[in-house]
Design a protein around this motif. Structure first.
Motif, PDB file in Angstrom:
ATOM      1  N   ILE A 142     -23.443 -23.853  11.305  1.00  0.00           N
ATOM      2  CA  ILE A 142     -22.235 -24.496  11.797  1.00  0.00           C
ATOM      3  C   ILE A 142     -22.404 -26.011  11.703  1.00  0.00           C
ATOM      4  O   ILE A 142     -23.506 -26.532  11.840  1.00  0.00           O
ATOM      5  N   LYS A 143     -21.294 -26.691  11.457  1.00  0.00           N
ATOM      6  CA  LYS A 143     -21.330 -28.151  11.322  1.00  0.00           C
ATOM      7  C   LYS A 143     -21.414 -28.821  12.689  1.00  0.00           C
ATOM      8  O   LYS A 143     -22.222 -29.713  12.910  1.00  0.00           O
ATOM      9  N   GLU A 144     -20.546 -28.415  13.612  1.00  0.00           N
ATOM     10  CA  GLU A 144     -20.487 -28.979  14.966  1.00  0.00           C
ATOM     11  C   GLU A 144     -20.324 -27.831  15.944  1.00  0.00           C
ATOM     12  O   GLU A 144     -19.513 -26.951  15.705  1.00  0.00           O
ATOM     13  N   GLY A 145     -21.053 -27.858  17.031  1.00  0.00           N
ATOM     14  CA  GLY A 145     -20.854 -26.831  18.036  1.00  0.00           C
ATOM     15  C   GLY A 145     -22.124 -26.437  18.745  1.00  0.00           C
ATOM     16  O   GLY A 145     -23.084 -27.207  18.819  1.00  0.00           O
ATOM     17  N   SER A 149     -11.464 -21.637  16.328  1.00  0.00           N
ATOM     18  CA  SER A 149     -12.845 -21.976  15.983  1.00  0.00           C
ATOM     19  C   SER A 149     -13.609 -20.736  15.536  1.00  0.00           C
ATOM     20  O   SER A 149     -13.371 -19.635  16.035  1.00  0.00           O
ATOM     21  N   LYS A 184     -22.851 -18.189  18.092  1.00  0.00           N
ATOM     22  CA  LYS A 184     -22.591 -19.507  17.510  1.00  0.00           C
ATOM     23  C   LYS A 184     -21.107 -19.792  17.665  1.00  0.00           C
ATOM     24  O   LYS A 184     -20.279 -18.961  17.305  1.00  0.00           O
ATOM     25  N   GLU A 209     -18.307 -22.827  16.844  1.00  0.00           N
ATOM     26  CA  GLU A 209     -18.003 -24.144  16.292  1.00  0.00           C
ATOM     27  C   GLU A 209     -17.072 -24.903  17.220  1.00  0.00           C
ATOM     28  O   GLU A 209     -16.219 -24.311  17.899  1.00  0.00           O
ATOM     29  N   ASN A 210     -17.257 -26.206  17.258  1.00  0.00           N
ATOM     30  CA  ASN A 210     -16.383 -27.132  17.992  1.00  0.00           C
ATOM     31  C   ASN A 210     -16.353 -26.893  19.496  1.00  0.00           C
ATOM     32  O   ASN A 210     -15.365 -27.195  20.145  1.00  0.00           O
TER      33      ASN A 210
END
Length: 147
Positions: A5-8, A34, A54, A56-57
């Motif tokens: 994941i990029k952000e989270g 998300s 997981k 995200e955001n």
């Protein structure tokens, strides 16, 4: 394969079979669009099996961390930014938990028409035993109701 994941937030080392309960307690349901990845009963080196989530955001607040500590005391929280781990922490029960759980005693003042927020004292961190500060009821952590 589960993608990064990029952000989270990645919640790891959740007690096996508790992942869905964690999602419910944290009110994570995917309605905001998300990406949510849930892995249940994953083989683990430290424990026999574990669950992983997981999201995200989403970044957990202190109240979220306290809920998680009651449900899955061995969990770790990994904060991800730009695909990199920026913070890793273990959950830990505080000495008291305010406003998160409702007392299971229907006669407790916190369940009356008066607006009184619940306060639970943690009387045994290892056994995850909570007690309502107002009516002294000892609460079963597996049957807690969230505010």
């Amino acid at each position: 394969m589960v993608r990064r994941i990029k952000e989270g937030t990645v919640i790891d080392h959740i007690d096996e079979g508790k992942g869905l309960q964690v999602l419910n307690a944290l009110r994570i349901n995917g309605e905001d669009g998300s990406l949510i990845t849930i892995a249940l009963n994953v083989p683990s080196g430290k424990f026999k099996k574990k669950d992983i989530i997981k999201v995200e955001n989403k970044f957990l607040k202190d109240d979220d961390t306290n809920k998680l500590a009651v449900i899955a005391p061995k969990a770790t929280i990994n904060m991800i930014k730009e695909y990199k781990l920026v913070e890793k922490r273990r959950v830990a029960l505080p000495n008291e938990i305010d406003r998160i759980f409702r007392c299971s005693n229907p006669d407790c003042i916190t369940n009356s028409t008066e607006y009184i927020e619940s306060v639970m004292d943690v009387i045994d961190k290892e056994g995850r035993v909570l007690k309502c500060r107002y009516c002294a009821r000892v609460l079963d952590v597996n049957k807690l109701k969230y505010n």
